[in-house]
Every structure is written in C-alpha cells, then in structure tokens.
Design a protein around this motif. Structure first.
Motif, PDB file in Angstrom:
ATOM      1  N   ASN A 267       0.818  -1.209   0.000  1.00  0.00           N
ATOM      2  CA  ASN A 267       0.000   0.000   0.000  1.00  0.00           C
ATOM      3  C   ASN A 267       0.855   1.264   0.000  1.00  0.00           C
ATOM      4  O   ASN A 267       0.541   2.251  -0.679  1.00  0.00           O
ATOM      5  CB  ASN A 267      -0.939   0.004   1.210  1.00  0.00           C
ATOM      6  CG  ASN A 267      -1.899   1.182   1.167  1.00  0.00           C
ATOM      7  OD1 ASN A 267      -2.683   1.325   0.228  1.00  0.00           O
ATOM      8  ND2 ASN A 267      -1.821   2.047   2.178  1.00  0.00           N
ATOM      9  N   GLY A 268       1.967   1.236   0.739  1.00  0.00           N
ATOM     10  CA  GLY A 268       2.838   2.411   0.773  1.00  0.00           C
ATOM     11  C   GLY A 268       3.414   2.720  -0.596  1.00  0.00           C
ATOM     12  O   GLY A 268       3.490   3.886  -1.004  1.00  0.00           O
ATOM     13  N   HIS A 269       3.819   1.677  -1.312  1.00  0.00           N
ATOM     14  CA  HIS A 269       4.361   1.877  -2.653  1.00  0.00           C
ATOM     15  C   HIS A 269       3.271   2.370  -3.608  1.00  0.00           C
ATOM     16  O   HIS A 269       3.527   3.230  -4.469  1.00  0.00           O
ATOM     17  CB  HIS A 269       4.955   0.574  -3.189  1.00  0.00           C
ATOM     18  CG  HIS A 269       6.143   0.107  -2.419  1.00  0.00           C
ATOM     19  ND1 HIS A 269       6.506  -1.220  -2.307  1.00  0.00           N
ATOM     20  CD2 HIS A 269       7.077   0.805  -1.692  1.00  0.00           C
ATOM     21  CE1 HIS A 269       7.601  -1.330  -1.568  1.00  0.00           C
ATOM     22  NE2 HIS A 269       7.958  -0.109  -1.182  1.00  0.00           N
ATOM     23  N   LEU A 270       2.067   1.839  -3.441  1.00  0.00           N
ATOM     24  CA  LEU A 270       0.952   2.262  -4.292  1.00  0.00           C
ATOM     25  C   LEU A 270       0.640   3.737  -4.062  1.00  0.00           C
ATOM     26  O   LEU A 270       0.424   4.498  -5.024  1.00  0.00           O
ATOM     27  CB  LEU A 270      -0.280   1.402  -4.011  1.00  0.00           C
ATOM     28  CG  LEU A 270      -1.524   1.694  -4.854  1.00  0.00           C
ATOM     29  CD1 LEU A 270      -1.243   1.465  -6.332  1.00  0.00           C
ATOM     30  CD2 LEU A 270      -2.694   0.823  -4.395  1.00  0.00           C
ATOM     31  N   GLN A 271       0.643   4.163  -2.810  1.00  0.00           N
ATOM     32  CA  GLN A 271       0.355   5.566  -2.518  1.00  0.00           C
ATOM     33  C   GLN A 271       1.446   6.488  -3.050  1.00  0.00           C
ATOM     34  O   GLN A 271       1.157   7.593  -3.541  1.00  0.00           O
ATOM     35  CB  GLN A 271       0.188   5.763  -0.997  1.00  0.00           C
ATOM     36  CG  GLN A 271      -1.018   5.042  -0.416  1.00  0.00           C
ATOM     37  CD  GLN A 271      -2.321   5.399  -1.126  1.00  0.00           C
ATOM     38  OE1 GLN A 271      -2.587   6.572  -1.407  1.00  0.00           O
ATOM     39  NE2 GLN A 271      -3.131   4.386  -1.430  1.00  0.00           N
ATOM     40  N   LEU A 272       2.703   6.040  -2.983  1.00  0.00           N
ATOM     41  CA  LEU A 272       3.792   6.838  -3.554  1.00  0.00           C
ATOM     42  C   LEU A 272       3.624   6.983  -5.065  1.00  0.00           C
ATOM     43  O   LEU A 272       3.866   8.055  -5.632  1.00  0.00           O
ATOM     44  CB  LEU A 272       5.140   6.178  -3.243  1.00  0.00           C
ATOM     45  CG  LEU A 272       5.663   6.331  -1.809  1.00  0.00           C
ATOM     46  CD1 LEU A 272       6.907   5.474  -1.605  1.00  0.00           C
ATOM     47  CD2 LEU A 272       5.986   7.807  -1.523  1.00  0.00           C
ATOM     48  N   ILE A 274       0.749   6.877  -6.714  1.00  0.00           N
ATOM     49  CA  ILE A 274      -0.388   7.774  -6.936  1.00  0.00           C
ATOM     50  C   ILE A 274       0.039   9.231  -6.773  1.00  0.00           C
ATOM     51  O   ILE A 274      -0.317  10.095  -7.587  1.00  0.00           O
ATOM     52  CB  ILE A 274      -1.535   7.422  -5.974  1.00  0.00           C
ATOM     53  CG1 ILE A 274      -2.152   6.067  -6.360  1.00  0.00           C
ATOM     54  CG2 ILE A 274      -2.606   8.507  -5.967  1.00  0.00           C
ATOM     55  CD1 ILE A 274      -3.132   5.514  -5.343  1.00  0.00           C
ATOM     56  N   MET A 275       0.823   9.511  -5.739  1.00  0.00           N
ATOM     57  CA  MET A 275       1.273  10.887  -5.510  1.00  0.00           C
ATOM     58  C   MET A 275       2.240  11.345  -6.598  1.00  0.00           C
ATOM     59  O   MET A 275       2.127  12.455  -7.120  1.00  0.00           O
ATOM     60  CB  MET A 275       1.937  10.987  -4.134  1.00  0.00           C
ATOM     61  CG  MET A 275       0.971  10.827  -2.956  1.00  0.00           C
ATOM     62  SD  MET A 275       1.832  10.859  -1.365  1.00  0.00           S
ATOM     63  CE  MET A 275       2.596  12.481  -1.426  1.00  0.00           C
ATOM     64  N   LYS A 278       0.336  11.970  -9.757  1.00  0.00           N
ATOM     65  CA  LYS A 278      -0.814  12.876  -9.588  1.00  0.00           C
ATOM     66  C   LYS A 278      -2.127  12.202 -10.005  1.00  0.00           C
ATOM     67  O   LYS A 278      -2.885  12.699 -10.836  1.00  0.00           O
ATOM     68  CB  LYS A 278      -0.607  14.174 -10.374  1.00  0.00           C
ATOM     69  CG  LYS A 278       0.593  14.983  -9.886  1.00  0.00           C
ATOM     70  CD  LYS A 278       0.780  16.257 -10.704  1.00  0.00           C
ATOM     71  CE  LYS A 278       1.865  17.155 -10.114  1.00  0.00           C
ATOM     72  NZ  LYS A 278       3.170  16.495  -9.997  1.00  0.00           N
ATOM     73  N   GLN A 280      -4.560  11.273  -7.762  1.00  0.00           N
ATOM     74  CA  GLN A 280      -5.440  11.285  -6.590  1.00  0.00           C
ATOM     75  C   GLN A 280      -6.918  11.223  -6.966  1.00  0.00           C
ATOM     76  O   GLN A 280      -7.734  10.729  -6.188  1.00  0.00           O
ATOM     77  CB  GLN A 280      -5.170  12.539  -5.744  1.00  0.00           C
ATOM     78  CG  GLN A 280      -3.854  12.491  -4.976  1.00  0.00           C
ATOM     79  CD  GLN A 280      -2.687  13.030  -5.799  1.00  0.00           C
ATOM     80  OE1 GLN A 280      -2.787  13.120  -7.022  1.00  0.00           O
ATOM     81  NE2 GLN A 280      -1.585  13.365  -5.142  1.00  0.00           N
ATOM     82  N   VAL A 284      -8.914   3.792  -8.396  1.00  0.00           N
ATOM     83  CA  VAL A 284      -7.851   2.803  -8.245  1.00  0.00           C
ATOM     84  C   VAL A 284      -8.487   1.416  -8.256  1.00  0.00           C
ATOM     85  O   VAL A 284      -9.336   1.097  -7.418  1.00  0.00           O
ATOM     86  CB  VAL A 284      -7.045   3.027  -6.953  1.00  0.00           C
ATOM     87  CG1 VAL A 284      -5.949   1.974  -6.814  1.00  0.00           C
ATOM     88  CG2 VAL A 284      -6.443   4.432  -6.946  1.00  0.00           C
TER      89      VAL A 284
END
Length: 683
Positions: A267-272, A274-275, A278, A280, A284
């Motif tokens: 999840n951390g890699h996925l959020q990175l 996404i950020m 861009k 957001q 997903v």
C-alpha cells in the motif's frame, strides 16, 4: 440507478459487454474465437473507462457538492452498481481465461505462459530476444530522482519495479512495456509444441540485466486510462481540422479516470505511485497480472481448425454485363448486405464514377474512412479526372479523427472540395450522390446505407446498402448536400421540406412518432398493429415513451437492440407488448431497420440513426424508405430470421438480464441462416 421506467444507459451497455463475455465462455464457439471475444470485451471496457466513466464520475462530484451523500457513502449508487458489475465480469473473465481456455490451448500443444516461470527449454531464446530486440525500447524512470518528470500515456502498460538502493531503502522505478514497438506475444516452437510468452514476462525475467548488482524486491504491472473527450468550442469558426489535431495531441494527456494495477503492491508503494503521478482523482482498481488483454486479438496461433469456418463473401451477380452499374441501377434498385455479400459493388460504384466521362459531380459523406481506403483513392482519381467532387468528412468521429484528417488533407490536395460539419453537429449519415450527363438531361444515382463507407469494417459489420435512381429520394439528397455545404446548424426544421427522407434535425423524430401513432390508432380501432425495429442503441426517452404508449394500446412491438437499451420490456401496464432481443455472433450487428405494419400496407425504412440522444438531437442522420417490393420482401425475411434466432440471440428481460431463449432441439442461428438465404437467392 435503474428507474421503474428506464434502464440506466451505462448499466445497459455493461450488460451488452457481459453478453460479449458470455460468448467467450461458450464451449461450442471455436477456441481462438473465444479468445477473440475476450479481446473484444477488454477493448470495450477500456473504451468505457475512457468515454463514459469521466461523465459518471463528474456526476458523482456534483452530487457530493450538493451534499446529497453522507460522508460514509463514498460512492454514488450508480457508480457502486457499475463497479460491482465490472468486478463480477472481470472475475468471470479470469475464470474463463485461466480455467477453461488455457487448458484447452495446452491440449492443442499451445502453451501460453500465464503467471508462471519461463521453462528452461525456451529460456535461451527468450533471453536472446530480450537482449537483441526488447532492451532497445526500455526507458526506466527512477521516481526518486529530483526533477524527473514522467507522464504515463493512456492505456500503455508499465512495470512498477521495487529495488533496494545502496542505502537499503526501497526505490520505485517505472519501466515501459513497449507493445507499440514489439508484438505483445513472443513465440518459440519446440517440435510440435508452441510456447507463447507475454512481452511483460520477458522483461520481468530479465530485470537483472537492467538492475545489475541491485536487489529487485518486486515488479507489478499497471496502466492508466484517460478521458478521451475532445474540446472544440461550439462557436469555433477557425480551421476545424487544425483545432482537432491540436486536441488529438492532448488526448493521451487527459484526465486520468482509472489506475489499474496488478495485485500484491504494498500500500505504501501504491500511494507513492499515486502521488508521484498525480492520480489522486483517479479510480484505483486492482486487476489481474496482465492488462490490455485486447491484445489477445492478435494471439499468435495459426491452426485454422480453432477458428470459425470461412463464409466466403457472396458475389452479387447483376444483369446485363454490357451496362454500367449506373445504368443497371436506373433499371432497378439494388440492395447489398455486407459482410455476407461482397463489398465490391460499393467499390465499383465509386470507381465507375471516377472514370465515367459522363459523370460530372460526386457528393459523399464519410464518417469513418478506412486507413487504406479504396473509396478515398477513387475520389482522389475522380477529382484529378475533372469531376466536381464534394466530400463531407466528419472530423469528430471518435478515435478516427486523425485518420479522417489525414484523408481529408490528401483529397483536398487532389482538388476535392472538403466540407467539415459544424462543431456542434456531427454528420453521421451514410449517403452518396452521383450526377452524370445523359443526353440533354442530368441523371442522378444514389447510395444510401446503414453503415460507414469503409471497406475494412464491411468485413465484419452487418449492414444494408441501397443503390437507387429514385428521383424524389435523390432530389432530397441533393438538397441535404447543399445544406451541409453551408456548414450551418439545422436551426429551422422547416428550412428544407423532406418528404421521402427522414433527416435528424429536420423531420426524423417527428415522422417516427407519427408512424408509431398510426399503429396506436389502428390498434384502438381493432386492426392489426405491429412495429419491428432493429438498431444498435436505444436511449431517447420521447421515442421510448411513444413505444410504451403503443404497447399500452395493444401494438405488438418486437425489437432487436444490440448494445445500449434504456427501454424496460415486459413491465405490466407499461411494456408487456414489447419484446427485445440482443444478438451477438461472429459479425457485429450494425444495420438499422424500421418496419411498420400500417394495416397491411407495410412501410420499411433503413438508415444510419439509432434512437440515442446524440443521434436525434446532435447529428445529421438519414433514414430512407425501401420501395422495391422484392428488396422489401428480402429485408423482412432477414428480420424474421433474426427474430427467430434462439442460438445466438438472448432476450433482455425487465431486470436487464440476458436470458437464453428456449428451443425444442432445433437451434436457429440467424447469421448462418441469413448467409444461407442470400447464397440460395444468388444461385
């Protein structure tokens, strides 16, 4: 959400795509054709995310901005239903592919490696292919490097690779999968066994060649889908072609509507990710191991026994071979039914027009032009041969804009007068008009069709093409071409008085309403009343409500609707006299036919218009009458075969289900029956 009266258009379309998926799950469909149906389903779904999901998501934002949903309700009811439907279909897709089709391929000694290691006996070939062919196209992007800008293109596949840097931290690297430059599948032959490897897996298997002396901790595929809409101001008066070309260059940089990724990403890699990209505001979605399975349409297997048996296109025999096609049409209307019948007659129509010294003028509408169009080449030749050639090219035909612009430039350079429709109005009509000298007068010959003048799609779209010299029809067609040449909005419906043709923006909706009202009145008087309609899409509520009125009056309404269908059949007190079939088979059903009983003096129309809001209110469409009794009889025979289909047709019920039709042991598949009918009639 569905209403009591109408189906939602997007859920209805997903129901159609689900029907396509069902075809992939049929044991009686040849193996490679089942794989192609998976490809069609996947391609359709990608287009849905590009075209429809932006509208659905925008609607949801409007609801939220008005405070119509509580905080815990993250999705609108419609979006929730759409996502549920897609998720269920995707699970079915995966089950068909992995538990049915892959084992069947292995039985045929075709090994498609699906989420499994590359066997040792082909590894050397795969590695050599990577080193000599694949590596040249790879462009790794390190997201941690300051100032690095990366914009993932629409519907392109990438690998999110997690590597451990020299400080022991995880670093994210994006690697492109160059499926635009190389085939998606690589084949290795070993004796009588064929091994097929995804390009994705070739890269994954050789990551050590990219990340030398680095630990690769994970590698996951993903893709991003972007909004496909073009924006051209309603009142834009400049060079429309140039403006659309500018918009096309931006299409693949549009709003991201979906991030589709392989399972297993932390999840951390996925959020990175996404950020960094861009994303957001994108939806997903966790998918399978492989994306863009529309590429299955080019699956590299050659065994003809695994595909449909061939139906050679029937050559349409004409009468006196000494007469030109135009002279034959003058004697009698001619009807053509591609792809069952050869498209050569259409090519001959334009070829003869280009070289016939008596021909003075040619007018035609082109909505989707084949990339190597023989028709386009004939029009170029006609202009160079001194004919006055006027072509309305629709630049706003979605996903064909670039090709249409290319052809319009080529024709214009040859002397063809190119007309573009007004920015607010698409011209979807399928018509052509040829004028030629005949003694002291001008003779008119016309072509009116239900589908595009496109010899490529004519190989798998079922359509109907009428060649006629009917003077009243062709005079009205000429008036329409004159109107279109001025690039004006229709505005005043009384601007041109159409009596023969039904033309959207002028009289099409009104005339259809009148013909339905006539059946309603006949039913109320105790006379037989019936309507039979075949189209691709049905959405427009004024016409649907009129069909509901017909049902309530006792009119028997039988419909064949391929895709979007917002009419709810079989509802007590509303639509119990309406039945709807959906046919999915080897060819894409595309013809539009409208048959009204008219107290025994039946009226038959065909044409370009579905009953969608866009067709009725925002396009120029043309439907035309069929007067020749032999042609009318043949069209009705074709319709009857489709209404009797219990092999490839399903009924749409009041809950939007695709319901298989019962049979007593006798199965009729209408496309095969139509092919046999036309073959027999041609003998």
């Amino acid at each position: 959400m569905q209403s009591e009266t109408f189906f939602d258009r997007d859920l209805s379309w997903l129901s159609f795509n689900g029907r396509v998926l069902e075809e992939a799950g049929k044991n009686n469909v040849p193996l490679l054709e089942r794989i192609k149906f998976l490809s069609i389903y996947s391609s359709n779904l990608d287009e849905f995310y590009r075209v429809r999901m932006p509208a659905v998501m925008a609607l949801e934002k409007i609801h939220h901005s008005k405070g119509e949903h509580k905080k815990e309700q993250a999705k609108s009811a419609l979006l929730y239903q759409i996502n549920n439907t897609i998720n269920e279909q995707q699970e079915r897709f995966g089950a068909i592919f992995t538990t049915e089709l892959l084992p069947l391929l292995k039985e045929k000694n075709i090994h498609l490696l699906y989420n499994e290691p590359i066997p040792d006996n082909i590894r050397a070939d795969v590695t050599d292919y990577f080193n000599t062919q694949v590596m040249a196209f790879l462009q790794p992007v390190y997201l941690s490097i300051s100032g690095v800008k990366f914009f993932p293109e629409n519907n392109k596949i990438y690998l999110l690779t997690v590597v451990e840097n020299e400080r022991g931290y995880d670093e994210l690297v994006i690697i492109n999968i160059p499926s635009d430059n190389l085939p998606r599948f690589f084949t290795v032959q070993r004796g009588n066994e064929q091994f097929v490897v995804f390009l994705d897996d070739i890269i994954k298997d050789n990551l050590s060649a990219i990340f030398k002396h680095t630990v690769v901790k994970g590698c996951y595929s993903f893709k991003i889908t972007r909004d496909a809409e073009l924006e051209v101001a309603d009142d834009y008066e400049g060079d429309v072609a140039r403006k659309i070309e500018e918009q096309l260059s931006k299409r693949d940089f549009g709003l991201a509507t979906r991030l589709l990724h392989e399972p297993g990403i932390e999840n951390g890699h996925l959020q990175l990710l996404i950020m960094a990209l861009k994303l957001q505001n994108a939806m997903v979605v966790q998918g399978g191991c492989y994306h863009n399975l529309k590429d299955l349409g080019s699956f590299p297997a050659k065994d003809a026994s695994l595909s449909y048996d061939k139906w050679p296109a029937i050559s349409v025999k004409q009468g006196n071979g000494t007469l030109s096609l135009f002279e034959q049409i003058e004697q009698k209307d001619i009807i053509l039914h591609p792809p069952y019948q050869s498209y050569d007659l259409v090519l001959r129509f334009f070829n003869e027009a280009a070289v016939n010294p008596a021909v003075t003028e040619i007018y035609v509408t082109l909505y989707r032009i084949a990339s190597d169009s023989r028709i386009g080449n004939a029009l170029v030749s006609a202009a160079k041969n001194g004919k006055k050639v006027s072509v309305l090219v629709e630049l706003k035909a979605r996903f064909d804009e670039a090709n249409n612009i290319r052809w319009s430039k080529r024709m214009k350079a040859a002397g063809v007068k190119i007309i573009y429709s007004a920015t607010t109005l698409k011209v979807h009509a399928k018509i052509a008009l040829v004028k030629r000298k005949k003694g002291n007068r001008i003779a008119y010959t016309g072509l009116l069709a239900t589908g595009n003048m496109n010899e490529s799609t004519a190989r798998f779209y079922t359509d109907h093409i009428l060649f006629t010299a009917h003077p009243d029809i062709l005079r009205e067609m000429e008036l329409l071409f004159i109107f279109l040449g001025h690039r004006k909005k229709a505005g005043n419906p009384g601007l041109i008085n159409f009596n023969q043709l039904l033309v959207a923006q002028f009289n099409l909706q009104q005339r259809f309403l009148q013909m339905i009202d006539r059946e309603i009145e006949n039913a109320r008087q105790g006379k037989e009343a019936a309507i039979t309609i075949k189209m691709n899409n049905l959405e427009e509520k004024v016409l649907i409500n009129k069909l509901y009125d017909a049902s309530k009056a006792g009119v028997k309404v039988r419909m064949i609707v391929r895709s979007i269908c917002c009419l709810r059949p079989g509802m007590p007190g509303l639509s119990e006299n309406i039945s709807i079939l959906r046919i999915v088979d080897r060819y894409l059903e595309h013809g539009r036919i409208f048959l009204f009983h008219n107290n025994g003096a039946s009226e038959l129309y065909m044409g370009s218009a579905d009953w969608m809001n866009r067709n009725i209110y925002r396009r120029i469409e043309v439907c035309f009458p069929v007067y020749d009794e032999a042609i009318k009889k043949q069209i009705i025979e074709i319709l009857q075969l489709q209404l009797q289909d219990n092999g490839q047709a399903v009924a749409i019920d009041e809950h939007l289900n695709n319901v298989p039709l019962p049979n007593d042991g006798t199965v009729l598949c209408s496309q095969k029956a139509i092919y046999n009918l036309l073959s027999a009639q041609q003998m």
